[in-house]
Write a protein that holds these residues in place. Structure first.
Motif, PDB file in Angstrom:
ATOM      1  N   VAL A  22     -52.183  26.939  13.213  1.00 21.34           N
ATOM      2  CA  VAL A  22     -53.250  25.952  12.945  1.00 21.34           C
ATOM      3  C   VAL A  22     -52.947  24.818  12.189  1.00 21.34           C
ATOM      4  O   VAL A  22     -52.192  24.932  11.127  1.00 21.34           O
ATOM      5  CB  VAL A  22     -54.272  26.724  12.274  1.00 21.34           C
ATOM      6  N   VAL A  23     -53.235  23.524  12.616  1.00 27.47           N
ATOM      7  CA  VAL A  23     -52.601  22.288  12.117  1.00 27.47           C
ATOM      8  C   VAL A  23     -54.068  21.757  11.453  1.00 27.47           C
ATOM      9  O   VAL A  23     -54.696  21.222  12.138  1.00 27.47           O
ATOM     10  CB  VAL A  23     -52.010  21.435  12.971  1.00 27.47           C
ATOM     11  N   ALA A  24     -53.861  21.586  10.116  1.00 23.81           N
ATOM     12  CA  ALA A  24     -54.590  20.395   9.283  1.00 23.81           C
ATOM     13  C   ALA A  24     -56.261  20.517   9.973  1.00 23.81           C
ATOM     14  O   ALA A  24     -56.672  19.216  10.315  1.00 23.81           O
ATOM     15  CB  ALA A  24     -54.343  19.293   9.193  1.00 23.81           C
ATOM     16  N   GLY A  66     -53.135  24.626  18.300  1.00 24.56           N
ATOM     17  CA  GLY A  66     -53.510  24.674  16.860  1.00 24.56           C
ATOM     18  C   GLY A  66     -54.377  23.527  16.227  1.00 24.56           C
ATOM     19  O   GLY A  66     -54.451  23.512  15.081  1.00 24.56           O
ATOM     20  N   ARG A  67     -54.635  22.345  17.260  1.00 24.31           N
ATOM     21  CA  ARG A  67     -55.236  21.413  16.620  1.00 24.31           C
ATOM     22  C   ARG A  67     -56.784  21.297  17.137  1.00 24.31           C
ATOM     23  O   ARG A  67     -56.781  21.600  18.219  1.00 24.31           O
ATOM     24  CB  ARG A  67     -54.595  19.912  17.181  1.00 24.31           C
ATOM     25  N   ALA A 121     -58.602  20.619   5.903  1.00 22.96           N
ATOM     26  CA  ALA A 121     -57.198  20.411   6.316  1.00 22.96           C
ATOM     27  C   ALA A 121     -56.704  21.923   6.246  1.00 22.96           C
ATOM     28  O   ALA A 121     -55.456  22.265   5.873  1.00 22.96           O
ATOM     29  CB  ALA A 121     -56.546  19.777   5.370  1.00 22.96           C
ATOM     30  N   LEU A 122     -57.356  22.884   6.829  1.00 29.69           N
ATOM     31  CA  LEU A 122     -57.028  24.130   7.031  1.00 29.69           C
ATOM     32  C   LEU A 122     -55.808  24.433   8.089  1.00 29.69           C
ATOM     33  O   LEU A 122     -55.853  24.039   8.988  1.00 29.69           O
ATOM     34  CB  LEU A 122     -58.040  25.170   7.429  1.00 29.69           C
ATOM     35  N   SER A 156     -55.888  31.035  25.300  1.00 32.33           N
ATOM     36  CA  SER A 156     -55.090  32.077  24.239  1.00 32.33           C
ATOM     37  C   SER A 156     -54.126  31.260  23.796  1.00 32.33           C
ATOM     38  O   SER A 156     -53.375  30.491  24.227  1.00 32.33           O
ATOM     39  CB  SER A 156     -54.744  33.230  25.172  1.00 32.33           C
ATOM     40  N   GLY A 157     -53.921  31.696  22.313  1.00 32.30           N
ATOM     41  CA  GLY A 157     -52.659  31.078  21.740  1.00 32.30           C
ATOM     42  C   GLY A 157     -52.700  29.909  21.112  1.00 32.30           C
ATOM     43  O   GLY A 157     -51.720  29.118  20.753  1.00 32.30           O
ATOM     44  N   CYS A 158     -53.982  29.151  21.189  1.00 28.19           N
ATOM     45  CA  CYS A 158     -54.217  27.785  20.514  1.00 28.19           C
ATOM     46  C   CYS A 158     -54.714  27.808  18.820  1.00 28.19           C
ATOM     47  O   CYS A 158     -55.122  26.846  18.396  1.00 28.19           O
ATOM     48  CB  CYS A 158     -55.081  27.103  21.531  1.00 28.19           C
TER      49      CYS A 158
END
Length: 342
Positions: free
Chosen positions: A19-21, A210-211, A8-9, A38-40
């Motif tokens: 960055v999501v879980a 971010g996922r 769950a970082l 880029s940007g994810c």
């Protein structure tokens, strides 16, 4: 337990979730790539593992040890930066030896380790040169040697090939994989280039906004993408919407966000046949030559479809030519709606 484990970082900058879980288990000796535009969040994830960015939530375990809040130096990880970050005033030998000197390793041991790793990356004849005297690929291998010489438990590669030209990039992809296999080191690479990720990784982690949206072996990821985004981002794909008899599928409904059936069909899975034959009729809009293959843009009743055809030496189809399109029904992939939106 995996050798490198992310639980769950997460990383949050104010109101922005970078960055999501994120959960990820990397086995010892495995080569895993984080792939996204880029940007994810892929580079932020790598930097949290390296210790260069603080973790907002979650946990990082290395061989069972919690390193979530450990200082970068105490983690002992090998990192190759996008810029290589070589010392311009040092020779290749001294650049590679630097980390060992900082660890106060005895001189004789340093000499032995540096010699071994320079032979591994095929740079032994260039040991006394300076970075300015090397090609881009050679500088990249110096950076790799410097990261490997400390014998780290994990090697982190941050867009390692982005500064190289196209031909050298492909050559160095295989060189990185050769070296990684020879050493057997656990490796995590960040890239936005799907060809890089697919060609040399054991598994690929696709990220979007971010996922993590899919983790799979390269072949499975390419052949069985879960969402529209993955299908379109990992390789080329024709996205076909609706319930069509000519697609060669049963009449089913796929309850995505809009209730519409969406399918993916890879361009190389389509055959061009004589006009009047096949599942679908079309006309050639454009053609592009890539040496080993031709890429055609075909106008059809279902919209524009891209077809990739191997170059077998025969004359190409002309613009405006009428053609039929044929494919095997089992090669169509029903896609889920995108789970996240940028």
């Amino acid at each position: 337990m995996a050798f490198l484990q992310l639980n769950a970082l997460s990383k949050r900058y104010g109101a922005v979730d970078a960055v999501v879980a994120t959960d990820l288990a990397v086995e010892k000796g495995e080569f895993v790539s984080l792939l996204s535009p880029s940007g994810c969040g892929k580079t932020t994830t790598l930097q949290m593992i390296a210790g260069f960015v603080d973790v907002s939530a979650g946990q990082i375990l290395l061989d069972g040890r919690d390193i979530t809040h450990a200082k970068p130096a105490s983690r002992g990880l090998g990192v190759v930066f996008q810029s290589y970050a070589l010392f311009p005033h040092m020779t290749v030998r001294d650049n590679v030896a630097f980390g060992l000197k900082m660890r106060k390793v005895p001189s004789a041991e340093i000499a032995s380790k540096v010699k071994t790793v320079l032979e591994l990356v095929r740079l032994a004849p260039h040991a006394e040169r300076y970075p300015r005297e090397l090609s881009g690929g050679q500088r990249q291998r110096v950076a790799l040697a410097r990261a490997l010489v400390i014998e780290p438990p994990v090697l982190l590669l941050d867009e390692p090939l982005s500064n190289l030209d196209a031909n050298l990039r492909e050559e160095m992809q295989f060189e990185i994989r050769r070296i990684q296999c020879a050493v057997g080191i656990t490796t995590l690479m960040v890239t936005h280039d799907q060809a890089e990720a697919l060609s040399i990784s054991d598994r690929v982690v696709v990220m979007q906004a971010g996922r993590v949206t899919q983790i799979d072996a390269p072949y499975k990821l390419y052949e069985h993408p879960r969402t529209r985004f993955i299908s379109d981002f990992v390789g080329k794909a024709n996205l076909l919407a609706g319930d069509y008899d000519q697609l060669g599928i049963p009449q089913v409904r796929h309850e995505s966000g809009d209730g519409e059936l969406v399918l993916s069909l890879r361009p190389e899975k389509i055959s061009l046949v004589q006009a009047g034959a096949g599942r679908l009729q079309g006309k050639v809009l454009d053609r592009y030559f890539f040496g080993s293959q031709w890429l055609y843009r075909i106008h059809t009743p279902l919209g524009e479809i891209t077809v990739v055809r191997s170059n077998d030496g025969s004359a190409p189809l002309g613009c405006g030519a009428a053609v039929g399109l044929e494919w095997q029904a089992e090669l169509l992939r029903v896609l889920a709606a995108d789970e996240v939106h940028a």
